[in-house]
Design a protein around this motif. Structure first.
Motif: not given
Length: 284
Positions: A138, A140, A144, A153, A181
């Protein structure tokens, strides 16, 4: 040809135009929501609007339309496109302004766009056969929990999953699964506990996730909101994902290894039926 909504107007999709200076285009400076439609009605509309307001506030965006007006736009789009089953996508950006990392003046008009998409939400092949997933890092950004349009991403990891013959990926940070995702990740332990990661800035507060947790508790099932590892996934009895575009999909393999007996598990299938009943009963 679909009718879409753009900045107060219902127009043909080919006539919809957005400035090249729109900050959603240049900076992914915007948020979005996706609401499922069953029988021409919206599923879980109220919590979707609540999450929309939260995301707007986190980005200091002030939308002039109230919830009733937004519902009216959604319903008009559904009617104009004769949508029976599928999705309504909504996106709000900070609008068009000369390129500058600083926010433009507060009175800059936002860009508000909505469109419909036909999709077989109920009768889905993945709901029947189950998903094959892989684990990926992960990488990102740290927020999030905000439903922004910054999804590069997620696209990259979905492509990696496809290249490896999988349907999707579960993201891992510091040894723990955060989420999929574009979905929330769940496992069912061998003693029947439903496990999903507790909410934090590391993952999106999924609307289907929230509704399902309420159903799990309502039906007297054990719920554990905690982080889990990929090793726990491999040893689980079942696994599944939740999202507004899939409701509940079983997960049957991780990195090529079967989860449980490698087929959609009985509790996952029961939970999917319970959620669909909830969705049909509560759609507006």
């Amino acid at each position: 040809m679909r009718t879409v909504y753009l900045n107060g107007q219902f127009i043909a999709e080919n006539d919809a135009k957005i400035s090249i200076f729109d900050r959603g285009f240049m900076f992914a400076d915007g948020i979005y929501e996706v609401t499922a439609v069953l029988g021409g009605k919206l599923v879980d509309a109220e919590p979707h609007l609540a999450r929309l307001r939260r995301s707007l506030a986190e980005l200091a965006l002030v939308l002039p339309l109230d919830d009733d007006a937004l519902l009216a736009v959604h319903r008009q789009l559904i009617a104009r496109n004769a949508l029976c089953e599928g999705l309504v996508y909504m996106q709000v950006s900070r609008g068009a302004a000369d390129r500058d990392f600083l926010y433009p003046p507060a009175d800059t008009p936002l860009t508000v766009a909505l469109f419909t998409q036909d999709k077989a939400v109920l009768d889905s092949p993945l709901a029947k056969r189950g998903m094959n997933i892989i684990g990926l890092p992960d990488m990102r950004w740290g927020r999030s929990d905000i439903k922004t349009t910054q999804l590069l991403y997620a696209c990259m990891t979905k492509e990696q999953a496809k290249a490896r013959g999988a349907d999707d990926a579960w993201l891992v940070k510091d040894g723990w699964v955060t989420e999929g995702t574009s979905n929330n990740a769940f496992i069912i332990t061998r003693d029947g506990a439903v496990v999903t990661r507790e909410l934090s800035r590391a993952l999106l507060p999924g609307i289907t996730r929230g509704a399902l947790l309420a159903l799990v508790q309502e039906h007297g099932l054990q719920l554990d909101e905690r982080a889990f590892t990929l090793e726990e996934v491999k040893n689980a009895a079942e696994a599944f994902v939740t999202s507004s575009t899939s409701f509940i999909y079983p997960v049957v393999t991780l990195n090529g290894q079967p989860i449980g007996d490698g087929t959609p598990g009985p509790l996952t299938q029961r939970l999917r039926r319970l959620y669909i009943d909830h969705a049909l009963a509560g759609s507006v």
